[in-house]
Design a protein around this motif. Structure first.
Motif, PDB file in Angstrom:
ATOM      1  N   ALA A  25       0.839  -1.207   0.000  1.00  0.00           N
ATOM      2  CA  ALA A  25       0.000   0.000   0.000  1.00  0.00           C
ATOM      3  C   ALA A  25       0.870   1.251   0.000  1.00  0.00           C
ATOM      4  CB  ALA A  25      -0.928  -0.007   1.209  1.00  0.00           C
ATOM      5  N   ILE A  26       1.994   1.209   0.720  1.00  0.00           N
ATOM      6  CA  ILE A  26       2.894   2.369   0.745  1.00  0.00           C
ATOM      7  C   ILE A  26       3.519   2.575  -0.643  1.00  0.00           C
ATOM      8  CG2 ILE A  26       5.025   3.307   1.745  1.00  0.00           C
ATOM      9  CD1 ILE A  26       4.298   1.910   4.370  1.00  0.00           C
ATOM     10  N   ARG A  27       3.940   1.457  -1.242  1.00  0.00           N
ATOM     11  CA  ARG A  27       4.526   1.558  -2.585  1.00  0.00           C
ATOM     12  C   ARG A  27       3.520   2.145  -3.573  1.00  0.00           C
ATOM     13  NH1 ARG A  27       8.573   0.189  -5.774  1.00  0.00           N
ATOM     14  NH2 ARG A  27       9.822  -0.737  -4.119  1.00  0.00           N
ATOM     15  N   GLN A  28       2.290   1.698  -3.454  1.00  0.00           N
ATOM     16  CA  GLN A  28       1.211   2.174  -4.330  1.00  0.00           C
ATOM     17  C   GLN A  28       1.050   3.695  -4.224  1.00  0.00           C
ATOM     18  OE1 GLN A  28      -0.864   0.944  -6.547  1.00  0.00           O
ATOM     19  NE2 GLN A  28      -2.420   2.559  -6.586  1.00  0.00           N
ATOM     20  N   VAL A  29       0.953   4.209  -2.994  1.00  0.00           N
ATOM     21  CA  VAL A  29       0.774   5.661  -2.796  1.00  0.00           C
ATOM     22  C   VAL A  29       2.014   6.411  -3.271  1.00  0.00           C
ATOM     23  CG1 VAL A  29       0.332   7.486  -1.121  1.00  0.00           C
ATOM     24  CG2 VAL A  29      -0.686   5.256  -0.780  1.00  0.00           C
ATOM     25  N   ALA A  30       3.192   5.890  -2.898  1.00  0.00           N
ATOM     26  CA  ALA A  30       4.440   6.586  -3.238  1.00  0.00           C
ATOM     27  C   ALA A  30       4.627   6.673  -4.753  1.00  0.00           C
ATOM     28  CB  ALA A  30       5.622   5.872  -2.604  1.00  0.00           C
ATOM     29  N   SER A  31       4.195   5.630  -5.452  1.00  0.00           N
ATOM     30  CA  SER A  31       4.450   5.608  -6.894  1.00  0.00           C
ATOM     31  C   SER A  31       3.376   6.331  -7.694  1.00  0.00           C
ATOM     32  CB  SER A  31       4.594   4.160  -7.380  1.00  0.00           C
ATOM     33  OG  SER A  31       3.413   3.446  -7.089  1.00  0.00           O
ATOM     34  N   THR A  32       2.228   6.636  -7.072  1.00  0.00           N
ATOM     35  CA  THR A  32       1.169   7.311  -7.832  1.00  0.00           C
ATOM     36  C   THR A  32       0.959   8.762  -7.396  1.00  0.00           C
ATOM     37  OG1 THR A  32      -0.464   6.382  -6.314  1.00  0.00           O
ATOM     38  CG2 THR A  32      -0.125   5.218  -8.396  1.00  0.00           C
ATOM     39  N   ASN A  33       1.315   9.087  -6.157  1.00  0.00           N
ATOM     40  CA  ASN A  33       1.085  10.449  -5.669  1.00  0.00           C
ATOM     41  C   ASN A  33       2.423  11.198  -5.613  1.00  0.00           C
ATOM     42  OD1 ASN A  33       0.594  12.784  -4.227  1.00  0.00           O
ATOM     43  ND2 ASN A  33      -0.803  11.809  -2.762  1.00  0.00           N
ATOM     44  N   ARG A  34       2.602  12.108  -6.540  1.00  0.00           N
ATOM     45  CA  ARG A  34       3.867  12.856  -6.678  1.00  0.00           C
ATOM     46  C   ARG A  34       4.086  13.824  -5.519  1.00  0.00           C
ATOM     47  NH1 ARG A  34       7.354  10.282  -8.647  1.00  0.00           N
ATOM     48  NH2 ARG A  34       6.221   8.611  -9.638  1.00  0.00           N
ATOM     49  N   GLU A  35       3.051  14.041  -4.698  1.00  0.00           N
ATOM     50  CA  GLU A  35       3.200  15.005  -3.605  1.00  0.00           C
ATOM     51  C   GLU A  35       3.650  14.344  -2.299  1.00  0.00           C
ATOM     52  OE1 GLU A  35       1.488  18.678  -4.943  1.00  0.00           O
ATOM     53  OE2 GLU A  35      -0.378  17.802  -4.175  1.00  0.00           O
ATOM     54  N   VAL A  36       3.763  13.030  -2.306  1.00  0.00           N
ATOM     55  CA  VAL A  36       4.222  12.339  -1.099  1.00  0.00           C
ATOM     56  C   VAL A  36       5.692  12.665  -0.859  1.00  0.00           C
ATOM     57  CG1 VAL A  36       4.751  10.080  -0.114  1.00  0.00           C
ATOM     58  CG2 VAL A  36       2.528  10.469  -1.181  1.00  0.00           C
ATOM     59  N   VAL A  37       6.009  13.110   0.371  1.00  0.00           N
ATOM     60  CA  VAL A  37       7.395  13.491   0.695  1.00  0.00           C
ATOM     61  C   VAL A  37       7.963  12.686   1.859  1.00  0.00           C
ATOM     62  CG1 VAL A  37       7.174  15.837  -0.182  1.00  0.00           C
ATOM     63  CG2 VAL A  37       6.617  15.366   2.224  1.00  0.00           C
ATOM     64  N   ALA A  38       7.092  11.983   2.606  1.00  0.00           N
ATOM     65  CA  ALA A  38       7.580  11.285   3.791  1.00  0.00           C
ATOM     66  C   ALA A  38       6.598  10.196   4.207  1.00  0.00           C
ATOM     67  CB  ALA A  38       7.760  12.269   4.947  1.00  0.00           C
ATOM     68  N   VAL A  39       7.107   9.237   4.992  1.00  0.00           N
ATOM     69  CA  VAL A  39       6.272   8.201   5.598  1.00  0.00           C
ATOM     70  C   VAL A  39       6.516   8.277   7.100  1.00  0.00           C
ATOM     71  CG1 VAL A  39       5.809   5.719   5.744  1.00  0.00           C
ATOM     72  CG2 VAL A  39       6.525   6.731   3.566  1.00  0.00           C
ATOM     73  N   LEU A  40       5.436   8.332   7.873  1.00  0.00           N
ATOM     74  CA  LEU A  40       5.547   8.384   9.338  1.00  0.00           C
ATOM     75  C   LEU A  40       4.930   7.107   9.909  1.00  0.00           C
ATOM     76  CD1 LEU A  40       6.100   9.917  12.034  1.00  0.00           C
ATOM     77  CD2 LEU A  40       3.842  10.972  11.768  1.00  0.00           C
ATOM     78  N   VAL A  41       5.711   6.367  10.714  1.00  0.00           N
ATOM     79  CA  VAL A  41       5.215   5.071  11.190  1.00  0.00           C
ATOM     80  C   VAL A  41       5.786   4.736  12.568  1.00  0.00           C
ATOM     81  CG1 VAL A  41       7.058   3.821   9.938  1.00  0.00           C
ATOM     82  CG2 VAL A  41       4.954   2.622  10.542  1.00  0.00           C
ATOM     83  N   GLU A  42       5.004   4.018  13.360  1.00  0.00           N
ATOM     84  CA  GLU A  42       5.497   3.418  14.609  1.00  0.00           C
ATOM     85  C   GLU A  42       5.880   1.973  14.294  1.00  0.00           C
ATOM     86  OE1 GLU A  42       2.162   4.257  17.799  1.00  0.00           O
ATOM     87  OE2 GLU A  42       1.432   4.587  15.763  1.00  0.00           O
ATOM     88  N   LEU A  43       7.042   1.532  14.731  1.00  0.00           N
ATOM     89  CA  LEU A  43       7.447   0.141  14.466  1.00  0.00           C
ATOM     90  C   LEU A  43       6.692  -0.832  15.362  1.00  0.00           C
ATOM     91  CD1 LEU A  43      11.241   0.572  13.784  1.00  0.00           C
ATOM     92  CD2 LEU A  43       9.350   0.393  12.180  1.00  0.00           C
ATOM     93  N   VAL A  44       6.335  -0.387  16.547  1.00  0.00           N
ATOM     94  CA  VAL A  44       5.351  -1.107  17.369  1.00  0.00           C
ATOM     95  C   VAL A  44       4.305  -0.068  17.754  1.00  0.00           C
ATOM     96  CG1 VAL A  44       4.918  -2.517  19.415  1.00  0.00           C
ATOM     97  CG2 VAL A  44       7.196  -2.545  18.352  1.00  0.00           C
ATOM     98  N   GLN A  45       3.087  -0.245  17.274  1.00  0.00           N
ATOM     99  CA  GLN A  45       2.027   0.688  17.654  1.00  0.00           C
ATOM    100  C   GLN A  45       1.675   0.460  19.117  1.00  0.00           C
ATOM    101  OE1 GLN A  45      -1.154  -0.087  14.818  1.00  0.00           O
ATOM    102  NE2 GLN A  45      -0.486   1.632  13.544  1.00  0.00           N
TER     103      GLN A  45
END
Ligand SMILES: *Cc1c(COP(=O)(O)O)cnc(C)c1O
Length: 392
Positions: A166-186
């Protein structure tokens, strides 16, 4: 005394603690509790740690606050230490987890504009928790936390947790994506852990599309998961990392660390904090890091965390209604098949502090000084109450 002059933001439990020592707290009646909440993953060293107390007292007697208008030696020292431990390049200090994430979000937007992205967008996860300011509650993946505070901010795109495709999908289609913010353990989301491959693939995607990999390690950072930072389990470096909870072992302090290009984004005037990184807070954080090292709390968190999960798995075998026992280091989640907030009061009556998050997940985040003996003290009664609850 009453609560009537407090804003009604918490459904507080009917107990007030007046003293603490090690992993124990005492209430006004002198009743003792074993603390497996640690102020929600904050009291790294337990309560009344002599080294921490002395460092705070000494620093308070010397200098509590000057200002970021001047050089702050303790802050420089803490930045050196955190960068040495993490491999990051620069730190910005603030006072809480949401502020650390807020700094990361502002940094990502400014990074985006530096690349001529008009509406910089940050990819965030379902069930994420990043705080309660407007930007961080927008980044948070919980409608309950957002409801009533619209309009939310623009510039966020949400994907399912632990879903690299899903991240790859957004990153490759939305040119405005500049960062990913994530918790490794939520943490708040229910002690949900990303898979081992996730970090490596996320790093690849970020490199491929020029995105900042930003980790919210507010809850997982500072030895909680058995390494200084949760990303060190994978060995894959982030570009930005937010810290807070355990950093000052109870004294409010947050930090946003950055590396490489991300570390050069902010210039004087771009961001700030009146209190951020003042000598008192930094002295507490430095004393916390010292104690974690001296008392081998990384090793302890891993060992006792594994012990807790192993004992729980033994005690819970064949108990229907227990869906999963998981975690990393001294972050433990026990997922039941139904909402189980009632267990908190049941355990409190017996002298144990536990937490329930995401409705169905019992969360244990004890101080990192917790021993196997403390675990034994807790787990017998906890197992009994879980069984009674599920059978009731
Ligand atoms: C607690 C938490 C925050 C918010 O921290 P505050 O100090 O309450 O602002 C942000 N992110 C994560 C992962 C947290 O656990």
């Amino acid at each position: 005394m009453s609560q009537s002059h407090l804003m009604n933001t918490y459904a507080r439990q009917p107990v007030a603690f007046v003293r603490g020592e090690g992993p124990y707290l005492w209430d006004e009646e002198g009743k003792r509790y074993l603390d497996a909440v640690a102020g929600v993953a904050v009291n790294t060293l337990g309560h009344g740690h002599p080294g921490l107390v002395k460092a705070i007292a000494d620093q308070a007697a010397n200098l509590i606050h000057s200002s970021n208008l001047y050089r702050v030696k303790r802050q420089e020292e803490l930045a050196d230490r955190l960068c040495e431990l993490s491999g990051m390049d620069r730190a910005f200090f603030c006072n809480s987890g949401c502020e650390a994430n807020e700094a990361a979000i502002k940094l990502a937007r400014m990074y985006g504009h530096s690349k001529d992205v008009a509406n910089p967008t940050i990819v965030v996860m379902e069930k994420a928790f990043h705080g309660r300011t407007m930007a961080t509650l927008t980044a948070t993946g919980s409608r309950k936390i957002q409801a009533g505070f619209e309009p939310l901010l623009s510039g966020f795109a949400r994907v399912p947790f632990n879903d690299i495709a899903a991240i790859r999908q957004v990153a490759s289609t939305n040119r405005e994506v500049v960062a990913v913010l994530v918790e490794l353990v939520q943490g708040e989301g229910g002690v949900n852990i990303v898979s081992p491959e996730f970090m490596r693939e996320l790093r690849q995607i970020c490199d491929e599309f020029g995105l900042l990999l930003m980790l919210d390690e507010v809850q997982t950072g500072i030895a909680r998961t058995g390494t200084w930072f949760a990303f060190q389990h994978s060995g894959v470096m982030p570009d930005v990392m937010a810290l807070a909870k355990g950093l000052g072992a109870g004294v409010p302090i947050g930090a946003c660390l950055a590396r490489g290009v991300a570390a050069e984004v902010f210039k004087p005037g771009n961001h700030g904090s009146t209190f951020g990184g003042n000598p008192l807070a930094c002295a507490a954080a430095l004393a916390t890091l010292d104690a974690v090292e001296k008392q081998s709390l990384l090793e302890n968190a891993e060992k006792v965390g594994n012990y807790i999960r192993q004992v729980l798995k033994e005690k819970m075998t064949g108990v229907t209604g227990v869906m999963d026992i998981r975690g990393q280091g001294l972050m433990v989640g026990i997922e039941l098949d139904r909402p189980c907030a009632d267990l908190v009061a049941k355990m409190r009556d017996r002298g144990f502090l536990i937490n329930v998050t995401a409705d169905k997940v019992i969360r244990l985040v004890p101080p990192l000084i917790f021993t196997e003996a403390h675990a034994d003290e807790l787990l017998g009664p906890l197992a009994e109450e879980i069984v009674a609850f599920l059978e009731g």
